[in-house]
Design an enzyme around this catalytic site. Sequence first.
Site: not given
Length: 379
Positions: A94, A268
């Site tokens: 991320d 996720d």
Amino acid sequence: MNAVTYEHIKTCKQSGARLGIVHTPHGSFETPMFMPVGTQATVKTMSPEELKAMNAKIILSNTYHLWLRPGNDVIREAGGLHKFMNWDGPILTDSGGFQVFSLSDMRKIEEEGVHFRHHLNGSKLFLSPHKAMHIQNDLGSDIMMAFDECPPMPATYEYVKASIERTSRWAERCLEAHQRPEDQALFGIIQGGEYEDLRTQSAKDLVSMDFPGYAIGGLSVGEPKPIMYRMLEHTTPLMPFNKPRYLMGVGSPDALIEGAIRGIDMFDCVLPTRIARNGTCMTSKGRVVVKNAKYERDFTPLDEKCECYTCKNYTKAYLRHLIKADETFGIRLTTIHNLHFLLNLMEQVREAIRNDRLLDFKEEFFEEYGLNVENPKNF
């Protein structure tokens, strides 16, 4: 040629769910897929070999935490994140944006980036689109995420409008700063809170930039699930059909199924590993909190249907004992089970799509799991 590509296999005739394959420089994985989260370059208590044994094909690591410790320069010198953590499969990182906006109370958003304080020691830090790309290029992940602002929910229309416009400008800067497009794919993140027209604008802005894949951000941040599903139904059709679609931060069984039904490919969440650490386990009949007194003499496995190492070898009574005694092995066993449960659930979802019966599967799963759904065939 993009570093990451999406191959569509089929669409479920009962729903908008897609069966596909995402190809990356470190291997391919079937979708829909759940990605275990390895925040600190490790999925807590798990070895790479154990993850592979339960069919985890791709894992997520966190740019913010790895930037602060051990440092992206250390990981670059180690040969990249794959070598550093001994994981030879695909990795997604991320951008660090979510942590900046969720962990740090003291922050100041400017056009160039965000000033904030270290969540542990209070030191002053600055993260920008350019910096987020530099860190992720050092990490060497297969999929990296654009630096975005994740607005709180609820937030005013005016705030979210200004936020998505800034996120679009930051996305352009991320593309300009990205140094390794040939072996790292940069995904854009669609924001917009609970406002459909702002989701539309954000999607149009980002799709025009031609990212190799797209994520939906700013959901699963405390809003009621019906709002999340409504935003998914609105946003997913705006995303390119021939590229991966990623819903960030979602990991409850019902939301994984509902997301897949609405055309999402990748998910996720820290949920399975986080709740495992306090002894909460997902099973085919709902959640089991093994610390509860009623399991003191329960010599049956967590889930009779489960084929994981934990369920094949240990009982609820033993797990309760380990968790109550703060034994690390107990956390390992509950983590193994929860990750296996979600990865196996996604395998069942893929099989249901393959056989054009995902809504039938949803009805069966929800009934056994104990979820109250008035009309599971609707979506």
